[in-house]
Scaffold this motif. Structure first.
Motif, PDB file in Angstrom:
ATOM      1  N   ARG A  56      56.898  39.935  47.534  1.00  0.00           N
ATOM      2  CA  ARG A  56      57.269  38.525  47.427  1.00  0.00           C
ATOM      3  C   ARG A  56      57.648  38.330  45.964  1.00  0.00           C
ATOM      4  NH1 ARG A  56      54.342  33.565  46.212  1.00  0.00           N
ATOM      5  NH2 ARG A  56      55.381  31.827  47.249  1.00  0.00           N
ATOM      6  N   ALA A  58      53.541  39.328  55.311  1.00  0.00           N
ATOM      7  CA  ALA A  58      54.142  38.184  54.615  1.00  0.00           C
ATOM      8  C   ALA A  58      53.064  37.188  54.241  1.00  0.00           C
ATOM      9  CB  ALA A  58      55.202  37.531  55.490  1.00  0.00           C
ATOM     10  N   GLU A  59      52.104  36.965  55.128  1.00  0.00           N
ATOM     11  CA  GLU A  59      50.984  36.065  54.830  1.00  0.00           C
ATOM     12  C   GLU A  59      50.134  36.628  53.701  1.00  0.00           C
ATOM     13  OE1 GLU A  59      48.743  35.328  58.395  1.00  0.00           O
ATOM     14  OE2 GLU A  59      50.545  34.750  59.509  1.00  0.00           O
ATOM     15  N   MET A  70      61.465  37.419  50.019  1.00  0.00           N
ATOM     16  CA  MET A  70      60.598  38.393  50.672  1.00  0.00           C
ATOM     17  C   MET A  70      61.422  39.677  50.764  1.00  0.00           C
ATOM     18  SD  MET A  70      57.796  36.924  50.995  1.00  0.00           S
ATOM     19  CE  MET A  70      56.592  37.141  52.244  1.00  0.00           C
ATOM     20  N   TYR A  81      56.667  46.394  50.235  1.00  0.00           N
ATOM     21  CA  TYR A  81      57.052  45.025  50.569  1.00  0.00           C
ATOM     22  C   TYR A  81      56.705  44.158  49.363  1.00  0.00           C
ATOM     23  CZ  TYR A  81      56.643  47.019  55.248  1.00  0.00           C
ATOM     24  OH  TYR A  81      56.767  47.822  56.343  1.00  0.00           O
ATOM     25  N   VAL A 118      62.416  32.029  46.164  1.00  0.00           N
ATOM     26  CA  VAL A 118      61.379  32.973  46.577  1.00  0.00           C
ATOM     27  C   VAL A 118      62.022  33.953  47.550  1.00  0.00           C
ATOM     28  CG1 VAL A 118      59.170  33.242  47.763  1.00  0.00           C
ATOM     29  CG2 VAL A 118      59.563  31.251  46.293  1.00  0.00           C
ATOM     30  N   LEU A 159      51.098  38.627  51.335  1.00  0.00           N
ATOM     31  CA  LEU A 159      51.864  38.530  50.090  1.00  0.00           C
ATOM     32  C   LEU A 159      51.847  37.118  49.517  1.00  0.00           C
ATOM     33  CD1 LEU A 159      54.937  40.721  51.027  1.00  0.00           C
ATOM     34  CD2 LEU A 159      53.379  41.140  49.115  1.00  0.00           C
ATOM     35  N   ALA A 160      51.767  36.127  50.377  1.00  0.00           N
ATOM     36  CA  ALA A 160      51.807  34.735  49.923  1.00  0.00           C
ATOM     37  C   ALA A 160      50.468  34.258  49.370  1.00  0.00           C
ATOM     38  CB  ALA A 160      52.238  33.830  51.076  1.00  0.00           C
ATOM     39  N   THR A 213      54.637  40.043  43.754  1.00  0.00           N
ATOM     40  CA  THR A 213      53.447  40.584  44.408  1.00  0.00           C
ATOM     41  C   THR A 213      53.938  41.702  45.310  1.00  0.00           C
ATOM     42  OG1 THR A 213      52.396  38.411  44.399  1.00  0.00           O
ATOM     43  CG2 THR A 213      51.474  40.059  45.888  1.00  0.00           C
ATOM     44  N   ARG A 222      61.445  43.248  54.162  1.00  0.00           N
ATOM     45  CA  ARG A 222      61.225  42.674  55.495  1.00  0.00           C
ATOM     46  C   ARG A 222      59.777  42.836  55.970  1.00  0.00           C
ATOM     47  NH1 ARG A 222      66.115  45.651  58.008  1.00  0.00           N
ATOM     48  NH2 ARG A 222      67.781  44.851  56.739  1.00  0.00           N
ATOM     49  N   PRO A 223      58.832  42.249  55.267  1.00  0.00           N
ATOM     50  CA  PRO A 223      57.430  42.388  55.687  1.00  0.00           C
ATOM     51  C   PRO A 223      57.172  41.696  57.024  1.00  0.00           C
ATOM     52  CG  PRO A 223      57.623  40.773  53.940  1.00  0.00           C
ATOM     53  CD  PRO A 223      58.973  41.394  54.109  1.00  0.00           C
ATOM     54  N   ARG A 278      47.960  46.961  46.447  1.00  0.00           N
ATOM     55  CA  ARG A 278      48.486  45.628  46.137  1.00  0.00           C
ATOM     56  C   ARG A 278      48.426  45.415  44.632  1.00  0.00           C
ATOM     57  NH1 ARG A 278      47.040  40.259  45.214  1.00  0.00           N
ATOM     58  NH2 ARG A 278      48.221  38.746  46.413  1.00  0.00           N
TER      59      ARG A 278
END
Length: 132
Positions: A108, A126-127, A117, A106, A115, A129-130, A95, A120-121, A80
């Motif tokens: 963001r 996706a959570e 994504m 993946y 924004v 990344l946020a 990110t 396609r996480p 990450r």
């Protein structure tokens, strides 16, 4: 005075060598990951048309060293990192999560236009990344 400066220099060199021999290596920065063919291929494919933005293509803006994350009960190894456009970190940043084993990336991406994504996480990623 030259002797004390020289002694100080050698003390610093010795301290750095001793620290470097402990086996701890600094994590690479995002732009260094681009030298890895698998990462570069996955990252470029994930960015799609955004690759035309030089700061994204080169990852040459401000960034933290990459971090390794163990995810889920399978302890999947993820890389990450976060990076931003030089002089515009408050509005343009990315990110990225990268699965080295599966060669999947993946992201963001935050830009003034919205924004995005990328890659396609799945929900869990996706959570992740946020999160700041």
């Amino acid at each position: 005075m030259a002797k004390s400066a020289s002694l100080g220099h050698w003390c610093l060199v010795w301290a750095l060598l001793a620290w470097g021999s402990t086996g701890t290596a600094a994590e690479p920065y995002p732009w260094e990951l681009l030298k890895d063919r698998d990462f570069s291929k996955a990252y470029t494919a994930m960015l799609g048309p955004h690759i035309r933005q030089p700061w994204l293509a080169q990852l040459n803006g401000p960034a933290n060293p990459v971090e390794h994350i163990q995810l889920g009960p399978e302890r999947k190894d993820l890389i990450r990192f976060e990076a931003c456009r030089p002089h515009q970190c408050d509005t343009d940043y990315i990110t990225v999560l990268y699965f080295r084993k599966h060669r999947r990336a993946y992201a963001r991406l935050v830009l003034p236009s919205g924004v995005f994504m990328l890659g396609r996480p799945p929900g869990t990623l996706a959570e992740l990344l946020a999160k700041p």
